[in-house]
Enzyme design. Structure first.
Site, PDB file in Angstrom:
ATOM      1  N   PHE A   1       6.596   7.393 -10.972  1.00 24.01           N
ATOM      2  CA  PHE A   1       7.886   7.429 -10.266  1.00 24.01           C
ATOM      3  C   PHE A   1       9.001   8.034 -11.109  1.00 24.01           C
ATOM      4  CE2 PHE A   1       5.335   4.859  -7.672  1.00 24.01           C
ATOM      5  CZ  PHE A   1       5.793   5.059  -6.385  1.00 24.01           C
ATOM      6  N   LEU A   2       8.601   8.834 -12.118  1.00 26.34           N
ATOM      7  CA  LEU A   2       9.601   9.586 -12.878  1.00 26.34           C
ATOM      8  C   LEU A   2       9.389  11.081 -12.632  1.00 26.34           C
ATOM      9  CD1 LEU A   2       9.856   7.736 -16.332  1.00 26.34           C
ATOM     10  CD2 LEU A   2      11.486   7.703 -14.439  1.00 26.34           C
TER      11      LEU A   2
ATOM     12  N   CYS B   1       9.330   4.395   4.440  1.00 28.31           N
ATOM     13  CA  CYS B   1       9.603   3.131   3.736  1.00 28.31           C
ATOM     14  C   CYS B   1      10.828   3.175   2.812  1.00 28.31           C
ATOM     15  CB  CYS B   1       8.381   2.695   2.947  1.00 28.31           C
ATOM     16  SG  CYS B   1       7.047   2.146   4.024  1.00 28.31           S
TER      17      CYS B   1
ATOM     18  N   LEU C   1       0.834  -1.209   0.000  1.00 31.14           N
ATOM     19  CA  LEU C   1       0.000   0.000   0.000  1.00 31.14           C
ATOM     20  C   LEU C   1       0.866   1.257   0.000  1.00 31.14           C
ATOM     21  CD1 LEU C   1       0.038   1.600   2.967  1.00 31.14           C
ATOM     22  CD2 LEU C   1      -1.304  -0.360   3.644  1.00 31.14           C
TER      23      LEU C   1
ATOM     24  N   LYS D   1      14.473   3.562   4.312  1.00 30.72           N
ATOM     25  CA  LYS D   1      14.884   2.427   5.152  1.00 30.72           C
ATOM     26  C   LYS D   1      14.950   1.131   4.348  1.00 30.72           C
ATOM     27  CE  LYS D   1      10.695   0.548   7.360  1.00 30.72           C
ATOM     28  NZ  LYS D   1      10.619  -0.781   6.813  1.00 30.72           N
TER      29      LYS D   1
ATOM     30  N   GLY E   1      11.466  10.231   0.424  1.00 29.35           N
ATOM     31  CA  GLY E   1      11.611  10.216   1.886  1.00 29.35           C
ATOM     32  C   GLY E   1      10.553   9.289   2.448  1.00 29.35           C
TER      33      GLY E   1
HETATM   34  N1  LIG Z   1       3.595   2.780   6.115  1.00 36.03           N
HETATM   35  C1  LIG Z   1       3.653   2.253   4.895  1.00 36.03           C
HETATM   36  O1  LIG Z   1       3.373   2.917   3.887  1.00 36.03           O
HETATM   37  C2  LIG Z   1       4.042   0.814   4.704  1.00 36.03           C
HETATM   38  C3  LIG Z   1       3.752   0.176   3.478  1.00 36.03           C
HETATM   39  C4  LIG Z   1       4.116  -1.150   3.332  1.00 36.03           C
HETATM   40  C5  LIG Z   1       4.784  -1.803   4.351  1.00 36.03           C
HETATM   41  N2  LIG Z   1       5.082  -1.160   5.513  1.00 36.03           N
HETATM   42  C6  LIG Z   1       5.764  -1.904   6.563  1.00 36.03           C
HETATM   43  O2  LIG Z   1       4.790  -2.299   7.531  1.00 36.03           O
HETATM   44  C7  LIG Z   1       5.359  -2.312   8.844  1.00 36.03           C
HETATM   45  C8  LIG Z   1       4.559  -1.405   9.745  1.00 36.03           C
HETATM   46  O3  LIG Z   1       4.623  -0.083   9.244  1.00 36.03           O
HETATM   47  P1  LIG Z   1       3.620   1.059   9.716  1.00 36.03           P
HETATM   48  O4  LIG Z   1       3.906   2.245   8.856  1.00 36.03           O
HETATM   49  O5  LIG Z   1       2.238   0.529   9.790  1.00 36.03           O
HETATM   50  O6  LIG Z   1       4.178   1.327  11.186  1.00 36.03           O
HETATM   51  P2  LIG Z   1       3.488   2.166  12.360  1.00 36.03           P
HETATM   52  O7  LIG Z   1       4.572   2.650  13.216  1.00 36.03           O
HETATM   53  O8  LIG Z   1       2.505   3.138  11.769  1.00 36.03           O
HETATM   54  O9  LIG Z   1       2.623   1.076  13.153  1.00 36.03           O
HETATM   55  C9  LIG Z   1       3.182   0.031  13.881  1.00 36.03           C
HETATM   56  C10 LIG Z   1       2.326  -0.214  15.108  1.00 36.03           C
HETATM   57  O10 LIG Z   1       2.816  -1.371  15.798  1.00 36.03           O
HETATM   58  C11 LIG Z   1       2.660  -1.162  17.174  1.00 36.03           C
HETATM   59  N3  LIG Z   1       3.511  -2.102  17.905  1.00 36.03           N
HETATM   60  C12 LIG Z   1       4.854  -2.093  18.059  1.00 36.03           C
HETATM   61  N4  LIG Z   1       5.252  -3.152  18.788  1.00 36.03           N
HETATM   62  C13 LIG Z   1       4.132  -3.856  19.112  1.00 36.03           C
HETATM   63  C14 LIG Z   1       3.895  -5.021  19.857  1.00 36.03           C
HETATM   64  N5  LIG Z   1       4.887  -5.706  20.425  1.00 36.03           N
HETATM   65  N6  LIG Z   1       2.615  -5.438  20.011  1.00 36.03           N
HETATM   66  C15 LIG Z   1       1.596  -4.750  19.445  1.00 36.03           C
HETATM   67  N7  LIG Z   1       1.770  -3.627  18.720  1.00 36.03           N
HETATM   68  C16 LIG Z   1       3.017  -3.182  18.544  1.00 36.03           C
HETATM   69  C17 LIG Z   1       3.016   0.305  17.352  1.00 36.03           C
HETATM   70  O11 LIG Z   1       2.500   0.836  18.567  1.00 36.03           O
HETATM   71  C18 LIG Z   1       2.361   0.940  16.118  1.00 36.03           C
HETATM   72  O12 LIG Z   1       1.040   1.352  16.392  1.00 36.03           O
HETATM   73  C19 LIG Z   1       6.819  -1.886   8.653  1.00 36.03           C
HETATM   74  O13 LIG Z   1       7.608  -3.023   8.503  1.00 36.03           O
HETATM   75  C20 LIG Z   1       6.785  -1.112   7.344  1.00 36.03           C
HETATM   76  O14 LIG Z   1       8.034  -1.124   6.690  1.00 36.03           O
HETATM   77  C21 LIG Z   1       4.712   0.135   5.721  1.00 36.03           C
END
Ligand SMILES: NC(=O)c1ccc[n+]([C@@H]2O[C@H](COP(=O)([O-])OP(=O)(O)OC[C@H]3O[C@@H](n4cnc5c(N)ncnc54)[C@H](O)[C@@H]3O)[C@@H](O)[C@H]2O)c1
Length: 434
Positions: A250-251, A261, A154, A264, A258
């Site tokens: 993406f061009l 995602c 997403l 990192k 930034g």
């Molecule tokens: N944000 C994006 O656009 C996106 C897209 C694809 C993939 N991802 C990946 O998905 C993962 C999550 O990203 P995000 O942006 O949703 O992060 P986020 O920080 O918005 O949400 C993570 C949640 O996990 C909770 N959490 C942490 N440790 C926990 C535990 N032990 N038990 C229960 N809850 C816990 C945190 O409190 C937080 O609410 C990452 O690996 C990220 O790389 C993110």
């Protein structure tokens, strides 16, 4: 189906709401009690278009609920998704401590005879599934489970439509039983499903995000050649993008990528490759180009304004991209930080990102935040466009010009039309444009 999602952030909460939308029963778990209390009160802790309505509807229909207890979530759900953070460590490798902790927590609450599919949705290095599997077995020898990788693609800002209409669903699994259950989870979405082994699924996510970052750095490198030669990167990108093999997405040249995602994930992919003994220099160059874009942009500002100290500068945009309140790792925030460091007097506006920027102490108290784009430009000696929110293109530019001290515009995202801005009397400076 009964689904539990551990981690209720951008990925977990939106996935939970979308699973409820297609008829599943969903429990979202989070270990941040404030977040769970907010959600239980009906408040949505993040901004994502369409999310609030979905959450409210499905909470009312009893298809979606929130808890702080992993045990509660795992007890009631055959499918347990993990969507916790995987932040970078100082050396670029991924901090997997959140994943490891959740694996242990799942292990201790799994009851005998209770088969569960543990699905990793977080972005993790290849071979993490093996470690999650081994960890659960170590902490609960009798646990009956399979570990599946199901990376999430997403985009913040359009997460709901992305989740409801995905380009593809990737299921990395070594178990037919788990694969069949995962197919049932995703059947209502009518999307192509690619089933792979766990390692390939994990690698797909890092390879996909790295490729998109590569496209951005490529066009940014081309933008430098455009600036040196008088060509227009927007036209070059249109010409390249009309080739179906390449595509226009993406061009977009600008300040670089930034967010939480791409930076990192690129760093992680480089670290993963290094660790496996196959250094990935191409991605190191992608990162180097990206890191150079902000400095190139600041140099243009210095060239025009001579010194930035004591200059009144308006900044439009703080979030890392439009349509989100996410300011984590935002280039706009870094731009503001550097302007303040050089002594500029910054006034900023963002439609959704100001609250989080303050809450997380990401911008200095010296930065004045205002409630409209036009208020930001009052008396400004320059306007910087840092995030391409559509509302910035719709401003009354005659009024903007009247309010500014000097009509100088630096467009870090090539949002405005060069000719129109110049016809209106602005001195206009984009990226890779004559
Ligand atoms: N944000 C994006 O656009 C996106 C897209 C694809 C993939 N991802 C990946 O998905 C993962 C999550 O990203 P995000 O942006 O949703 O992060 P986020 O920080 O918005 O949400 C993570 C949640 O996990 C909770 N959490 C942490 N440790 C926990 C535990 N032990 N038990 C229960 N809850 C816990 C945190 O409190 C937080 O609410 C990452 O690996 C990220 O790389 C993110």
């Amino acid at each position: 189906m009964d689904i539990c999602i551990i981690g209720s952030g951008y990925v977990g909460l939106v996935s939970g709401a979308c699973f409820a939308e297609v008829g599943h029963n969903v429990v979202c778990v989070d270990n941040d009690p404030r977040k769970i209390e907010k959600l239980q009160r009906g408040e949505i802790p993040i901004y994502e278009p369409g999310l609030e309505d979905l959450v409210h509807r499905h909470v009312s229909a009893n298809r979606l609920r929130f808890t702080g207890s992993i045990e509660d979530g795992v007890d009631h759900s055959e499918i347990v998704f993990i969507a916790v953070p995987t932040p970078p460590q100082a050396d670029g490798s991924v901090d997997l401590s959140y994943i490891e902790r959740v694996a242990r927590e799942i292990a201790v609450v799994l009851k005998p005879g209770q088969y569960r599919v543990v699905v990793d949705k977080s972005t993790v290095p290849v071979k993490t599934g093996e470690k999650v599997d081994a960890t659960i077995r170590r902490y609960n020898r009798n646990a009956e489970f399979d570990v599946v990788s199901n990376p999430e693609f997403l985009r913040e800002g359009c997460a709901v439509p992305d989740l409801m209409n995905p380009d593809r669903i990737v299921i990395g699994s070594a178990s037919q039983r788990a694969t069949d259950l995962m197919k049932r989870v995703y059947e209502p979405f009518n999307a192509p499903i690619l089933v792979t082994d766990v390692n390939s699924a994990e690698l797909i996510k890092h390879a996909a995000n790295s490729f998109l970052s590569l496209k951005i750095s490529y066009i940014n490198a081309v933008s430098a050649i455009c600036e040196a030669s008088g060509a227009d990167v927007e036209k070059v990108a249109d010409g390249i993008g009309m080739d179906k093999r390449i595509g226009r997405n993406f061009l977009n040249a600008g300040l670089g990528y930034g967010g939480s995602c791409f930076p990192k994930d690129v760093k992680a992919f480089i670290a993963i490759a290094d660790e496996l003994g196959v250094p990935f220099d191409l991605m190191k160059e992608v990162e180097r180009i990206n890191d150079s874009m902000l400095e190139r942009f600041l140099k243009k500002m210095r060239d025009a304004l001579w010194v930035l100290k004591d200059k009144r500068i308006a900044v439009w945009g703080l979030s890392f991209k439009p349509d989100t309140d996410d300011v984590r790792n935002s280039v706009a925030i870094e731009l503001v930080r550097q302007l303040v460091e050089e002594g500029a007097i910054v006034t900023a506006y963002d439609p959704k990102g100001m609250e989080k920027a303050r809450e997380f102490n990401l911008i200095s108290d010296k930065v004045k935040l205002v409630s409209s784009p036009v208020d930001a430009v009052d008396g400004a000696e320059a306007l910087v466009l840092a995030t391409e929110w559509k509302e910035f293109a719709r401003q009354d530019f005659a009024e903007v010009k009247r309010r500014m001290h000097t009509p100088l515009v630096f467009d870090g995202r090539n949002l405005f039309k060069t000719d129109t801005m110049r016809e209106m009397g602005f001195v206009y400076c984009g990226v890779g444009r004559p």
